[in-house]
Design a protein around this motif. Structure first.
Motif, PDB file in Angstrom:
ATOM      1  N   TRP A   7      38.867 -20.920 -39.229  1.00 15.71           N
ATOM      2  CA  TRP A   7      37.643 -20.091 -38.904  1.00 15.71           C
ATOM      3  C   TRP A   7      36.371 -20.477 -39.656  1.00 15.71           C
ATOM      4  O   TRP A   7      36.448 -20.761 -40.735  1.00 15.71           O
ATOM      5  N   LEU A   8      35.472 -20.545 -38.741  1.00 12.54           N
ATOM      6  CA  LEU A   8      34.116 -21.370 -39.191  1.00 12.54           C
ATOM      7  C   LEU A   8      33.015 -20.278 -39.199  1.00 12.54           C
ATOM      8  O   LEU A   8      32.810 -19.496 -38.045  1.00 12.54           O
ATOM      9  N   SER A   9      32.293 -19.759 -40.255  1.00 13.13           N
ATOM     10  CA  SER A   9      31.095 -19.174 -40.287  1.00 13.13           C
ATOM     11  C   SER A   9      29.993 -20.011 -40.749  1.00 13.13           C
ATOM     12  O   SER A   9      29.953 -20.473 -41.737  1.00 13.13           O
ATOM     13  N   GLU A  10      28.666 -19.674 -39.940  1.00 15.27           N
ATOM     14  CA  GLU A  10      27.571 -20.449 -40.386  1.00 15.27           C
ATOM     15  C   GLU A  10      26.553 -19.568 -40.612  1.00 15.27           C
ATOM     16  O   GLU A  10      26.077 -18.667 -39.626  1.00 15.27           O
ATOM     17  N   HIS A  27      42.669 -11.788 -39.203  1.00 17.18           N
ATOM     18  CA  HIS A  27      42.706 -10.336 -39.901  1.00 17.18           C
ATOM     19  C   HIS A  27      41.893 -10.741 -41.333  1.00 17.18           C
ATOM     20  O   HIS A  27      40.889 -10.146 -41.669  1.00 17.18           O
ATOM     21  N   GLN A  28      42.520 -11.739 -41.855  1.00 20.65           N
ATOM     22  CA  GLN A  28      42.002 -12.124 -43.124  1.00 20.65           C
ATOM     23  C   GLN A  28      40.578 -12.557 -43.134  1.00 20.65           C
ATOM     24  O   GLN A  28      39.380 -12.020 -43.742  1.00 20.65           O
ATOM     25  N   PHE A  29      40.264 -13.353 -42.190  1.00 18.32           N
ATOM     26  CA  PHE A  29      38.936 -13.949 -41.865  1.00 18.32           C
ATOM     27  C   PHE A  29      37.718 -12.613 -41.501  1.00 18.32           C
ATOM     28  O   PHE A  29      36.755 -12.664 -42.226  1.00 18.32           O
ATOM     29  N   ILE A  33      34.898 -12.824 -44.482  1.00 20.33           N
ATOM     30  CA  ILE A  33      33.546 -13.413 -44.077  1.00 20.33           C
ATOM     31  C   ILE A  33      32.529 -12.512 -44.558  1.00 20.33           C
ATOM     32  O   ILE A  33      31.406 -13.229 -45.149  1.00 20.33           O
ATOM     33  N   PRO A  34      32.364 -11.510 -44.278  1.00 23.26           N
ATOM     34  CA  PRO A  34      31.290 -10.627 -44.849  1.00 23.26           C
ATOM     35  C   PRO A  34      31.195 -10.502 -46.164  1.00 23.26           C
ATOM     36  O   PRO A  34      30.202 -10.460 -46.631  1.00 23.26           O
ATOM     37  N   GLU A  35      32.320 -10.782 -47.001  1.00 26.22           N
ATOM     38  CA  GLU A  35      32.132 -10.739 -48.315  1.00 26.22           C
ATOM     39  C   GLU A  35      31.474 -12.102 -48.883  1.00 26.22           C
ATOM     40  O   GLU A  35      30.596 -12.133 -49.546  1.00 26.22           O
ATOM     41  N   VAL A  36      31.734 -13.036 -48.180  1.00 27.29           N
ATOM     42  CA  VAL A  36      31.220 -14.383 -48.347  1.00 27.29           C
ATOM     43  C   VAL A  36      29.739 -14.498 -48.107  1.00 27.29           C
ATOM     44  O   VAL A  36      28.825 -14.845 -48.878  1.00 27.29           O
ATOM     45  N   ASN A 166      41.715 -17.246 -55.555  1.00 29.11           N
ATOM     46  CA  ASN A 166      42.201 -16.488 -56.703  1.00 29.11           C
ATOM     47  C   ASN A 166      42.642 -15.080 -56.198  1.00 29.11           C
ATOM     48  O   ASN A 166      43.750 -14.321 -56.494  1.00 29.11           O
ATOM     49  N   GLU A 167      41.731 -14.491 -55.293  1.00 28.81           N
ATOM     50  CA  GLU A 167      41.444 -13.021 -55.187  1.00 28.81           C
ATOM     51  C   GLU A 167      42.236 -12.778 -53.670  1.00 28.81           C
ATOM     52  O   GLU A 167      42.999 -11.797 -53.443  1.00 28.81           O
ATOM     53  N   TRP A 168      41.681 -13.749 -52.597  1.00 29.02           N
ATOM     54  CA  TRP A 168      42.345 -13.674 -51.640  1.00 29.02           C
ATOM     55  C   TRP A 168      43.538 -14.568 -51.147  1.00 29.02           C
ATOM     56  O   TRP A 168      44.312 -14.766 -50.020  1.00 29.02           O
ATOM     57  N   HIS A 169      43.825 -15.445 -51.946  1.00 28.61           N
ATOM     58  CA  HIS A 169      45.045 -16.261 -51.900  1.00 28.61           C
ATOM     59  C   HIS A 169      44.622 -17.376 -50.607  1.00 28.61           C
ATOM     60  O   HIS A 169      45.731 -17.378 -50.046  1.00 28.61           O
ATOM     61  N   ILE A 170      43.384 -17.752 -50.473  1.00 31.63           N
ATOM     62  CA  ILE A 170      43.201 -18.653 -49.524  1.00 31.63           C
ATOM     63  C   ILE A 170      43.491 -20.192 -49.885  1.00 31.63           C
ATOM     64  O   ILE A 170      42.908 -20.472 -50.919  1.00 31.63           O
TER      65      ILE A 170
END
Length: 310
Positions: A7-10, A27-29, A33-36, A166-170
């Motif tokens: 998944w890509l966000s720019e 679902h994870q994305f 992504i709003p957090e990022v 660490n937090e999202w285990h990505i």
């Protein structure tokens, strides 16, 4: 890993383009992504020298008074002081007045077609930044102003990458903030990330491809942010020894290592020092990194072991 997708966000922040490419579920994305994006917007609002209400602008206007700063600001300023000592002052956050005097007093898109110069400042006699970590206060000299743009990019990439792991285990992703990037992959059943480094004098030819499962890359260049003045072309890499844009033979340096902030600072220092002195400094301070440098004469130099090149 079989249930994941790329998944890509720019988006834009820190006066540059940001890319987040993450291997995860939909679902994870949608949740992370709003957090990022919020993270980079938060960093921009805190550290931008172009926003009148940013924390950095407040600190730069403190006129020699001690200022209570946030934990993030304190962390970055302490980091800047560390790199200033490590580079013998070639990285120096106290160059904002030199940038402004060279014409870079507004956001780049407002000055890239030309601007007026002011008198070139000299470095203040005292170069100290007074930090009281226990009280979380910072005091700048009356004539001091900080520019933290470059170091903040690397730092923010490192911080968000650690958080995602660490937090999202990505376990596979890439964060790229205007060329300062970190990639990671904890699965050996996937291909490594491939990053292209283009020849700045001939972008269509001579591209180097780096293959990484995990690591950091940062590029510094005198060509990326240039503007015209009455005395000639200027760029944003200030040599603190002259308080003028660097005149070394290196026009672009890419450093590959394990930490984005290290790579960002190292690439900038090599550009300022030039091919001979910069190579010696890099090998002394960061013997485990690799680097690709391009000179104004069109030459390409590899520093370290170019084992990551495909």
């Amino acid at each position: 890993m079989s249930n994941g997708h790329y998944w890509l966000s720019e988006f834009r922040a820190l006066n540059t383009g940001i890319k987040a490419c993450i291997y995860c579920s939909e679902h994870q994305f949608s949740n992370l992504i709003p957090e990022v994006q919020d993270w980079f917007v938060h960093v921009d609002r805190k550290f931008s020298r172009f926003l009148p209400d940013s924390e950095l602008t407040t600190l730069n206007g403190s006129k020699g008074k001690a200022v209570l700063v946030s934990a993030a600001m304190l962390e970055v300023i302490e980091l800047a002081e560390y790199y200033k000592k490590k580079t013998n002052g070639i990285f120096n956050p106290l160059i904002l007045q030199a940038l402004e005097s060279a014409g870079y007093s507004q956001s780049y898109e407002l000055i890239k077609h030309g601007c007026q110069l002011t008198k070139t400042p000299s470095m203040p006699e005292s170069e100290d930044i007074y930090i009281d970590s226990s009280m979380k206060t910072v005091r700048l000299g009356p004539d001091h102003k900080l520019d933290l743009g470059g170091i903040v990019k690397g730092w923010s990439v490192d911080r968000i990458s650690v958080w995602l792991k660490n937090e999202w285990h990505i376990n596979r992703g890439m964060i790229n903030a205007g060329g300062d990037l970190f990639v990671w992959s904890d699965s050996s059943d996937l291909e490594p990330w491939t990053i292209e480094i283009r020849n700045p004098l001939n972008p269509k030819q001579g591209t180097e491809r780096l293959s990484l499962y995990r690591g950091a890359i940062a590029t510094s260049s005198v060509l990326g942010r240039q503007w015209k003045t009455s005395t000639g072309q200027m760029h944003h890499l200030i040599d603190p020894r002259t308080m003028l844009p660097s005149q070394s033979d290196i026009i672009q340096c890419t450093v590959i290592g394990s930490n984005t902030t290290d790579c960002e600072i190292a690439a900038k220092v090599v550009c300022i020092l030039g091919s001979e002195e910069g190579t010696e400094w890099l090998m002394n301070q960061y013997p485990d990194v690799q680097s690709i440098c391009y000179t104004s004469a069109g030459d390409k130099h590899f520093i370290g072991n170019p084992c990551l090149l495909k």
